[in-house]
Design an enzyme around this catalytic site. Structure first.
Site, PDB file in Angstrom:
ATOM      1  N   HIS A 161       0.846  -1.201   0.000  1.00 35.58           N
ATOM      2  CA  HIS A 161       0.000   0.000   0.000  1.00 35.58           C
ATOM      3  C   HIS A 161       0.881   1.249   0.000  1.00 35.58           C
ATOM      4  O   HIS A 161       1.949   1.262   0.618  1.00 35.58           O
ATOM      5  CB  HIS A 161      -0.914   0.012   1.226  1.00 35.58           C
ATOM      6  CG  HIS A 161      -1.671  -1.271   1.405  1.00 35.58           C
ATOM      7  ND1 HIS A 161      -2.571  -1.727   0.478  1.00 35.58           N
ATOM      8  CD2 HIS A 161      -1.636  -2.195   2.388  1.00 35.58           C
ATOM      9  CE1 HIS A 161      -3.073  -2.886   0.888  1.00 35.58           C
ATOM     10  NE2 HIS A 161      -2.513  -3.190   2.044  1.00 35.58           N
ATOM     11  N   ARG A 213      -1.227  -4.442  -6.370  1.00 41.04           N
ATOM     12  CA  ARG A 213      -1.034  -5.879  -6.500  1.00 41.04           C
ATOM     13  C   ARG A 213       0.171  -6.116  -7.402  1.00 41.04           C
ATOM     14  O   ARG A 213       0.203  -5.615  -8.528  1.00 41.04           O
ATOM     15  CB  ARG A 213      -2.301  -6.472  -7.108  1.00 41.04           C
ATOM     16  CG  ARG A 213      -2.470  -7.957  -6.973  1.00 41.04           C
ATOM     17  CD  ARG A 213      -3.758  -8.438  -7.644  1.00 41.04           C
ATOM     18  NE  ARG A 213      -4.949  -7.914  -7.000  1.00 41.04           N
ATOM     19  CZ  ARG A 213      -5.911  -7.250  -7.641  1.00 41.04           C
ATOM     20  NH1 ARG A 213      -5.833  -7.022  -8.927  1.00 41.04           N
ATOM     21  NH2 ARG A 213      -6.955  -6.812  -6.990  1.00 41.04           N
TER      22      ARG A 213
END
Length: 323
Positions: free
Chosen positions: A105, A200
């Site tokens: 993140h 991702r």
């Protein structure tokens, strides 16, 4: 006219995931017939996924409506000064029947610039883990961006990742920029900043029902990975009974572990809401005559305006969260 505030429960927001399972239903009693529920969002102010009150006079109100009406009475003055009418935390239960993607993140600065969002600092508390299940947290040695990219290209990323055996009660602090993944067989509670921004980087080459692979975000991720992080992600904490034991204290949230075996009086001196996540047993909460019970797999929000209350259980384990 405003209603009197009290401990608030919310309807869980259940999310189907390609990697989800049935533990949220069978262990945490979340009602849903889907065979692959991966997440239960317990308290959320994410756009299009705002929580709805399930108890008391405010039943049916959204978290956004509560914030707009009660402001600092709900979240505390200092929190309202910083976050305004945006609830700062997202509380989830996650069940990984299969491995989640390897991901990370962005920090506040990157998230604000790219997505007009908060970053996503988070923590995990393992509630249940099958035998031989793992979590991926960080790298297993010092890695440079060039080495990382080479492994990514060769599909050998797992060779440089750090695998941690998962056990009930294990707690991990997942700072922004740290590569991580929840492994198959793990069910956990997750506390995080209000953000749904995930980069991702590898998804095990799996495909959905239509034969499509999920989108990867490697161009965005390379700038967001912190390659200089210390390996201080595993959280050691005391489990002394009937008191708040510090687990994590960071600018975004404080989380304590509380093992209750009798009634205790609690005093809120934090100028913040307090969230209780029940991870074992059940506990009753009594505030000025208002009485509520939460069981394993349930979450409750104590508004900042409520300064004193009682917690009662002969055997319950709670995560206590505030800012």
């Amino acid at each position: 006219m405003k209603n009197h505030l009290y401990p608030l429960k919310f309807h869980p927001i259940l999310k189907e995931k390609i990697w989800g399972g049935t533990k949220l239903k069978t262990i945490l009693n979340k009602h849903n017939n889907s065979p692959n529920i991966g997440e239960s969002w317990e308290i959320s102010d994410v756009d299009d996924d705002t929580s709805i009150v399930s108890n008391g006079e405010l039943k049916g109100a959204t978290l956004k409506q509560l914030l707009s009406t009660y402001q600092e009475e709900l979240i505390g003055k200092k929190n309202f000064d910083v976050f305004g009418e945006k609830f700062p935390l997202l509380i989830k239960f996650i069940d990984a029947k299969e491995d989640l993607s390897i991901q990370l993140h962005p920090n506040d600065e990157l998230a604000r610039k790219r997505h007009n969002s908060f970053g996503k600092t988070e923590m995990w508390y393992v509630m249940q883990a099958d035998e031989d299940s793992n979590l991926i947290v960080g790298f297993n040695k010092k890695i440079t961006p060039d080495v990382y990219l080479k492994h990514l290209e060769n599909k050998t990323l797992t060779k440089i990742l750090n695998f941690e055996h998962a056990n009930e009660g294990d707690t991990y602090f997942i700072e922004v920029g740290r590569v991580h993944a929840i492994g198959a067989g793990v069910m956990l509670a997750e506390i995080q900043q209000t953000s749904d921004i995930t980069y991702r980087v590898y998804d095990w080459d799996r495909k959905d029902d239509q034969g499509n692979e999920r989108e990867l975000h490697n161009d965005l991720a390379i700038d967001a990975i912190d390659f200089d992080m210390d390996d201080d992600f595993k959280v050691l904490y005391s489990t002394q009974e009937n008191q708040s034991n510090k687990m994590i204290c960071c600018p975004y949230f404080t989380t304590n572990f509380l093992h209750l075996t009798h009634t205790i009086q609690k005093k809120n001196s934090y100028d913040s809401f307090i969230i209780y996540i029940c991870v074992e047993g059940e506990v009753s909460i009594n505030v000025e005559g208002f009485y509520e019970i939460i069981k394993k797999g349930e979450t409750i929000l104590i508004p900042a305006a409520l300064k004193q209350f009682k917690l009662d259980s002969n055997n319950a384990k709670l995560l206590e969260v505030y800012i």
